[in-house]
Design a protein around this motif. Structure first.
Motif, mmCIF file in Angstrom:
data_model
loop_
_atom_site.group_PDB
_atom_site.id
_atom_site.type_symbol
_atom_site.label_atom_id
_atom_site.label_comp_id
_atom_site.label_asym_id
_atom_site.label_seq_id
_atom_site.Cartn_x
_atom_site.Cartn_y
_atom_site.Cartn_z
ATOM 1 N N GLY A 188 0.769 -1.235 0.000
ATOM 2 C CA GLY A 188 0.000 0.000 0.000
ATOM 3 C C GLY A 188 0.800 1.285 0.000
ATOM 4 N N TYR A 189 2.109 1.208 -0.020
ATOM 5 C CA TYR A 189 2.906 2.431 -0.057
ATOM 6 C C TYR A 189 2.709 3.151 -1.399
ATOM 7 N N PRO A 190 2.582 4.464 -1.387
ATOM 8 C CA PRO A 190 2.538 5.190 -2.666
ATOM 9 C C PRO A 190 3.837 4.946 -3.437
ATOM 10 N N TYR A 191 3.721 4.741 -4.719
ATOM 11 C CA TYR A 191 4.923 4.453 -5.496
ATOM 12 C C TYR A 191 5.009 5.365 -6.712
ATOM 13 N N VAL A 192 6.217 5.468 -7.219
ATOM 14 C CA VAL A 192 6.485 6.218 -8.444
ATOM 15 C C VAL A 192 6.716 5.205 -9.558
ATOM 16 N N ASN A 193 6.143 5.470 -10.706
ATOM 17 C CA ASN A 193 6.269 4.580 -11.851
ATOM 18 C C ASN A 193 7.116 5.250 -12.931
ATOM 19 N N ILE A 194 8.216 4.622 -13.299
ATOM 20 C CA ILE A 194 9.100 5.173 -14.337
ATOM 21 C C ILE A 194 9.075 4.226 -15.541
ATOM 22 N N PRO A 195 8.448 4.616 -16.650
ATOM 23 C CA PRO A 195 8.367 3.726 -17.823
ATOM 24 C C PRO A 195 9.700 3.652 -18.566
ATOM 25 N N TYR A 196 9.941 2.499 -19.162
ATOM 26 C CA TYR A 196 11.133 2.317 -19.989
ATOM 27 C C TYR A 196 10.880 1.179 -20.968
ATOM 28 N N VAL A 197 11.749 1.035 -21.951
ATOM 29 C CA VAL A 197 11.650 -0.042 -22.931
ATOM 30 C C VAL A 197 12.661 -1.115 -22.563
ATOM 31 N N ARG A 198 12.161 -2.317 -22.350
ATOM 32 C CA ARG A 198 13.057 -3.404 -21.949
ATOM 33 C C ARG A 198 13.874 -3.875 -23.144
ATOM 34 N N ARG A 199 15.161 -4.082 -22.913
ATOM 35 C CA ARG A 199 16.052 -4.491 -23.986
ATOM 36 C C ARG A 199 15.872 -5.964 -24.348
ATOM 37 N N LYS A 200 16.297 -6.289 -25.541
ATOM 38 C CA LYS A 200 16.331 -7.687 -25.962
ATOM 39 C C LYS A 200 17.558 -8.346 -25.358
ATOM 40 N N ARG A 201 17.409 -9.591 -24.938
ATOM 41 C CA ARG A 201 18.536 -10.308 -24.350
ATOM 42 C C ARG A 201 19.587 -10.572 -25.416
ATOM 43 N N GLU A 202 20.830 -10.195 -25.108
ATOM 44 C CA GLU A 202 21.907 -10.318 -26.088
ATOM 45 C C GLU A 202 22.824 -11.498 -25.795
ATOM 46 N N VAL A 203 22.957 -11.862 -24.520
ATOM 47 C CA VAL A 203 23.913 -12.900 -24.127
ATOM 48 C C VAL A 203 23.179 -14.010 -23.394
ATOM 49 N N GLY A 204 23.515 -15.261 -23.718
ATOM 50 C CA GLY A 204 22.938 -16.379 -22.998
ATOM 51 C C GLY A 204 21.515 -16.699 -23.431
ATOM 52 N N LYS A 205 20.985 -17.773 -22.842
ATOM 53 C CA LYS A 205 19.641 -18.242 -23.153
ATOM 54 C C LYS A 205 18.777 -18.173 -21.913
ATOM 55 N N SER A 206 17.579 -17.646 -22.074
ATOM 56 C CA SER A 206 16.672 -17.514 -20.938
ATOM 57 C C SER A 206 16.213 -18.887 -20.444
ATOM 58 N N ARG A 207 16.178 -19.039 -19.122
ATOM 59 C CA ARG A 207 15.669 -20.267 -18.504
ATOM 60 C C ARG A 207 14.225 -20.074 -18.024
ATOM 61 N N TRP A 208 13.628 -18.948 -18.438
ATOM 62 C CA TRP A 208 12.257 -18.639 -18.032
ATOM 63 C C TRP A 208 11.318 -19.378 -18.972
ATOM 64 N N THR A 209 11.059 -20.646 -18.664
ATOM 65 C CA THR A 209 10.308 -21.524 -19.549
ATOM 66 C C THR A 209 8.809 -21.234 -19.474
ATOM 67 N N LEU A 210 8.070 -21.795 -20.439
ATOM 68 C CA LEU A 210 6.617 -21.617 -20.456
ATOM 69 C C LEU A 210 5.991 -22.222 -19.197
ATOM 70 N N GLN A 211 6.507 -23.344 -18.747
ATOM 71 C CA GLN A 211 5.981 -23.977 -17.538
ATOM 72 C C GLN A 211 6.117 -23.050 -16.332
ATOM 73 N N LYS A 212 7.272 -22.390 -16.208
ATOM 74 C CA LYS A 212 7.487 -21.466 -15.097
ATOM 75 C C LYS A 212 6.579 -20.241 -15.219
ATOM 76 N N LYS A 213 6.341 -19.794 -16.442
ATOM 77 C CA LYS A 213 5.466 -18.641 -16.645
ATOM 78 C C LYS A 213 4.032 -18.968 -16.240
ATOM 79 N N ILE A 214 3.584 -20.161 -16.615
ATOM 80 C CA ILE A 214 2.228 -20.560 -16.244
ATOM 81 C C ILE A 214 2.096 -20.688 -14.735
ATOM 82 N N LYS A 215 3.108 -21.274 -14.084
ATOM 83 C CA LYS A 215 3.079 -21.391 -12.616
ATOM 84 C C LYS A 215 3.036 -20.019 -11.962
#
Length: 314
Positions: A188-215
């Motif tokens: 419930g703390y008031p927060y500040v929101n700073i928008p930005y554009v997330r970069r594309k991953r350049e190095v390595g392979k993401s381990r954020w699998t579809l199964q983990k996303k669904i969970k």
């Protein structure tokens, strides 16, 4: 003299770590000279050379880099909680090890913290990723905003800057199967929101699998919303009304047209439909019951195998 702890969860990031450390250290030049820095890297049970590379970084920057080695893989959110427990800063930031989030944004976050805000969110206004990953992320955060937490920013976030007080409140909750970033907003703390554009991953392979996303989606929805249970109640009520109307129809048919053929096909459709709904309802209720059982066991969110540095556990 304020101290900033930057928490970095790591999982199979051996190729990213040297770049991440270099960019984080270079980013210090953008801050006022009185700020002290601490980097808490949490190895979430990686099976590659992540820990070895982290220890090399610690040897290079022994006054800044601290490493927490977990006994096994517990997920990035539990790893973040472990980092929060070992951080010693007056304020903290969480950033990914793949450098898709711009570390220079922390300077603006720090300025807002000095003004008294206890939570500052780096909000992904857009992302350079394409395809299914981007579609899933956008759908996930849209559903969470409209079904669970209406006060979260559009587009989602996992780049945050927060006060020690926020960290202590999160640590006190010992929340399981949840979303640590949504917990910060839920406080419930008031927060500040700073928008930005997330970069594309350049190095390595993401381990954020579809199964983990669904969970994660299921955990987040069930932790912050009563919508699934309420939906069961509403659908059950509607089915009850339909069943009552159909029952009246059958009675009327037997009274006014006793020789009419029985509607076997219609009956089977109704039975299958209601049975399917019952199984789905039991599954959703089972998810809630399992989470209650998991919480009642009071098992730790993580087990620390080793720590490298003079971190203070809280």
């Amino acid at each position: 003299m304020p101290r900033l702890s930057v928490i970095v969860p790591c999982y199979y990031n051996e190729d990213n770590i040297p770049i991440t450390v270099r960019e984080l250290v270079a980013n210090e030049a953008r801050f006022p000279t009185e700020v002290e820095f601490e980097y808490v890297f949490v190895d979430d049970g990686s099976g590659d050379r992540t820990l070895e590379v982290l220890l090399e970084a610690r040897a290079q920057y022994p006054d800044r880099v601290r490493v927490v080695e977990l006994a096994g893989n517990v997920g990035s959110y539990n790893a973040i909680v472990a980092g929060m427990a070992h951080a010693t800063g007056d304020c903290m930031a969480v950033i990914t090890a793949d450098m898709q989030d711009p570390p220079e944004l922390m300077v603006q976050m720090y300025d807002h913290w000095l003004k008294g805000f206890k939570l500052i969110i780096g909000n992904r206004q857009d992302r350079q990723e394409t395809g299914l990953a981007k579609t899933f992320a956008q759908t996930f955060h849209w559903l969470m905003k409209h079904l669970a937490l209406s006060n979260i920013p559009d587009g989602g976030f996992d780049f945050v800057f927060f006060d020690r007080q926020v960290a202590e409140e999160v640590l006190k909750m010992h929340e399981r199967n949840s979303n640590v970033f949504y917990l910060m907003v839920w406080l419930g703390y008031p927060y500040v929101n700073i928008p930005y554009v997330r970069r594309k991953r350049e190095v390595g392979k993401s381990r954020w699998t579809l199964q983990k996303k669904i969970k994660l989606f299921i955990d987040s929805l069930l932790s912050f919303s009563y919508f699934p249970i309420r939906a069961i109640s509403v659908v059950g009520l509607l089915l009850g009304i339909v069943a009552m109307l159909y029952g009246l129809y059958v009675i009327g048919l037997n009274i006014f047209a006793p020789q009419a053929p029985t509607g076997w096909t219609t009956l089977m459709v109704v039975v299958l439909f209601v049975s399917a709904f019952q199984m789905i309802a039991l599954g959703i209720i089972g998810e809630y019951v399992w989470r209650g059982l998991d919480a009642s066991r009071s098992r730790p969110l993580y087990v620390v195998k080793n720590t490298y540095g003079n971190e203070v556990s809280r």
